[in-house]
Scaffold this motif. Structure first.
Motif, PDB file in Angstrom:
ATOM      1  N   ILE A  34      36.414  71.995  73.862  1.00 21.58           N
ATOM      2  CA  ILE A  34      35.903  73.189  74.519  1.00 21.58           C
ATOM      3  C   ILE A  34      34.675  73.900  73.804  1.00 21.58           C
ATOM      4  N   MET A  35      33.698  74.170  74.144  1.00 20.63           N
ATOM      5  CA  MET A  35      32.629  74.828  73.544  1.00 20.63           C
ATOM      6  C   MET A  35      32.775  76.315  73.752  1.00 20.63           C
ATOM      7  N   ARG A  36      33.728  76.662  72.629  1.00 20.10           N
ATOM      8  CA  ARG A  36      34.298  78.162  72.585  1.00 20.10           C
ATOM      9  C   ARG A  36      33.082  79.111  72.413  1.00 20.10           C
ATOM     10  N   ARG A  37      31.863  78.586  71.750  1.00 18.05           N
ATOM     11  CA  ARG A  37      30.652  79.347  71.447  1.00 18.05           C
ATOM     12  C   ARG A  37      30.246  80.096  72.891  1.00 18.05           C
ATOM     13  N   ILE A  38      30.274  79.172  73.891  1.00 17.81           N
ATOM     14  CA  ILE A  38      29.758  79.526  75.233  1.00 17.81           C
ATOM     15  C   ILE A  38      30.670  80.823  75.859  1.00 17.81           C
ATOM     16  N   LEU A  39      31.872  80.341  75.691  1.00 19.95           N
ATOM     17  CA  LEU A  39      33.017  81.327  76.283  1.00 19.95           C
ATOM     18  C   LEU A  39      32.907  82.612  75.604  1.00 19.95           C
ATOM     19  N   ARG A  40      32.650  82.690  74.223  1.00 18.00           N
ATOM     20  CA  ARG A  40      32.470  83.907  73.730  1.00 18.00           C
ATOM     21  C   ARG A  40      31.410  84.779  73.954  1.00 18.00           C
TER      22      ARG A  40
END
Ligand code: PRX
Length: 633
Positions: A597-603
């Protein structure tokens, strides 16, 4: 105590000595305590296994240092001032003599109920004097306490009890917190269904809530206390015997049991208490934390008592019965040192100045902050309106694993700078490293915060799983203890902590792992997958934002009700403190081709900043990002 630094020159000299000859430095500090038998070697360490031992061969009991040795000189001085949740209820003041007496009695109650040196004891109690007494009673007989914060769920208690194989639980019928009554015993009963190691539960009466009492397992504290005397010699402990376990969250899996030992923890919590707050004889110290967290262990119980200080223990919350409660307590008890969290300051700021102006705060001399970065606005509000620009603010940075404060101004001695924890205390050797583990020298730089040398309060292991301790703290950058925090060091060499660089959230000063919250959400029926990130929150510092994929909503359940079901599930699994502030239902999560999961984007989306999401070409399905952006809450 003979170790209080008085000037900045003295701080610098102490610091230098602590780096050049750490063993001599700490041996000198440790001489101030009562040891039954002196240590033969001050320090042995390596950060590879890791293996850290302080004051090797030394024998002591921390309660003799916190209680017995003060009796001759300050037996009638208040040790604990207790302020109840309800301002109209009478409080309690325990002198050192009274506290000693009660700790010995409680220790005898534990013995009577089969507790022996080395046994683990779970304590799940309100903020009442009996909580501090229970903690000290364990230490008196060499039992290992594991205090669980009263806001955790039955499941969380059960996990902690099972991990440590606790033999006995100390709790109360219920707890008063603000306008709420929390049924602690009933929560413990739910927990114990899955805890075969627990043989006995000692129940204190606080709220008079009716509770189930199982014959053969549950006993009333008040009745037990009638059966014992106040004669309880302290157990002789090795400096490296376990004193307590305290569970804390990390970036993966279940919380781990941080282990602190008797000698090093005592020396470090006491030394830092005296120095950071510059505690003077007869002052009243008010730390607003709960004893369920490390701040309460070190700066309500052990640090102050080891220094013969007067410590104030408050049962309630800052906004009950109104937002003037802290200030009323400061006025009523003539508090000299106030130590609280930025989240409390921000919350009280929102009520304006009226609640502050009603009270006389002129007794205050030192203000402290802990638990999360303090923003400039909160810092100045605290300085202007509470300290009246006349009280140094100590922004103290440290962690459960550290036992005591590592980076902080020394009150009135270190020049402060808003939002900066300033300088390392003597014995603390911070380094900043880049992603490759290379140490970044010089000033005006930032990186990941590590420690390159042990201090006496550093954790020794994580209970029952030493390998986890090694992996979590000592493997990212070989030879260094990694804190998990990002940090900058400015041109003056001052440190400013910028927040976690791992998947750990700091919500109202409470440390919560994103993985833990995801696991709890995923336990809700109908949830397929979830991803949790933090976002800036005006009061809490960080809020919890959950992206959730559901397969279908059950009949009669709309999105809103399902969100509330998810919140109820998280409360049940972890506790109300881990409830997401925002839930967004999504049909997919932004994943790389390898499934990460690309958390950077979700953040970024959670922060409301969708203008520049960076490179999304490596995503399996870039379209999912557009959908999430459009549905952001
Ligand atoms: O991120 C840092 C933050 O709180 C984390 C430690 O949490 P815990 O073990 O629960 O202990 C909290 C109380 C000692 C750290 O990794 N933190 C703590 N104090 C500060 C802080 N961040 C910035 N400034 C602080 N003063």
């Amino acid at each position: 105590m003979n170790y209080q630094i008085q000037t900045f020159d003295e701080y610098q000299a102490a610091y230098q000595k602590s780096v050049e000859d750490p063993e001599a430095f700490w041996a000198e500090v440790a001489q101030n305590f009562h040891w039954r038998k002196p240590w033969t070697k001050t320090l042995q360490w390596n950060f590879d296994e890791p293996n850290v031992k302080w004051f090797i061969g030394g024998k002591l009991n921390i309660t003799e240092n916190c209680l017995d040795r003060h009796l001759a000189t300050r037996g009638d001085q208040p040790a604990i001032i207790w302020e109840p949740n309800d301002p109209h209820e009478a409080g309690v003041t325990l002198t050192y003599r009274m506290l000693h007496d009660q700790v010995c009695r409680m220790a005898n109650v534990l013995k009577r109920n089969g507790v022996r040196k080395g046994d683990r004891i779970c304590i799940y109690m309100p903020m009442v004097p009996e909580l501090a007494i229970a903690v000290l009673a364990c230490a008196r007989i060499g039992a290992v306490h594991s205090v669980v914060f009263g806001g955790f769920s039955a499941q969380s208690i059960a996990d902690r009890i099972n991990d440590a194989q606790c033999k006995l639980v100390i709790t109360s019928d219920g707890a008063f917190r603000g306008g709420k009554e929390i049924p602690l015993k009933s929560v413990v009963d739910d927990a114990l269904i899955g805890c075969p190691s627990v043989e006995r539960v000692i129940v204190m009466t606080r709220t008079r809530t009716p509770v189930a009492m199982l014959k053969g397992r549950d006993v009333w504290m008040e009745q037990e206390l009638k059966q014992v005397t106040a004669d309880c010699p302290a157990e002789e402990m090795d400096a490296e015997d376990m004193l307590f376990i305290l569970y804390t969250s990390g970036s993966t899996g279940k919380p781990k049991g941080v282990v602190h030992t008797c000698g090093g923890y005592m020396v470090y919590s006491a030394y830092t208490f005296s120095n950071v707050f510059q505690y003077k004889e007869n002052q009243v110290h008010f730390c607003t934390a709960d004893i369920g967290w490390i701040t309460g262990h070190s700066y309500i119980v052990y640090g102050p008592l080891a220094n013969g200080a007067t410590t104030l223990l408050f049962e309630g919350v800052p906004t009950y019965p109104d937002a003037g409660r802290f200030w009323e307590i400061v006025d009523k008890h003539q508090v000299n040192i106030l130590y609280t969290a930025p989240t409390a300051i921000r919350s009280l700021m929102s009520f304006g100045l009226e609640p502050v102006q009603k009270y006389d705060l002129s007794s205050l001399q030192v203000l402290g902050s802990v638990g999360e970065p303090i923003n400039a606005e909160a810092w100045h509000w605290y300085d202007d309106n509470i300290g009246k620009n006349n009280c140094p603010i100590v922004d103290t940075w440290w962690q459960t694993e550290n036992g005591g404060i590592l980076i902080s101004p020394i009150a009135g001695i270190t020049k402060t700078k808003p939002t900066y924890a300033t300088l390392p205390l003597p014995g603390v050797q911070p380094v900043l490293v880049d992603e490759n583990g290379k140490i970044i020298e010089g000033n005006g730089v930032s990186g990941n915060l590590c420690m390159k040398f042990p201090w006496p309060g550093i954790l020794r292991t994580t209970y029952g799983d030493h390998e986890r301790c090694r992996q979590t703290y000592f493997s990212t950058y070989p030879g260094l203890y990694f804190t998990g925090d990002g940090c900058l060091r400015d041109e003056d060499g001052y440190y400013r902590i910028t927040g976690r660089v791992d998947d750990v959230l700091n919500v109202s000063g409470h440390r919560i792992g994103t993985a833990e919250v995801e696991n709890a959400i995923n336990m809700h029926t109908g949830v397929v997958e979830s991803a949790v990130v933090g976002y800036p929150h005006d009061i809490k510092g960080q809020g919890i934002y959950a992206y959730v994929i559901t397969d279908q909503l059950p009949d009669g359940h709309d999105a809103d009700l399902t969100k509330r079901d998810i919140l109820a599930t998280v409360s049940r699994v972890i506790g109300p403190i881990a409830k997401p502030d925002k839930i967004q239902f999504v049909t997919g999560l932004p994943k790389t081709r390898s499934g990460k999961i690309m958390r950077r984007i979700l953040r970024k989306i959670a922060e409301g900043d969708t203008s520049n999401l960076g490179d999304t070409t490596t995503l399996l399905d870039p379209a999912v990002v557009e959908e999430i952006k459009a549905g952001a809450v």
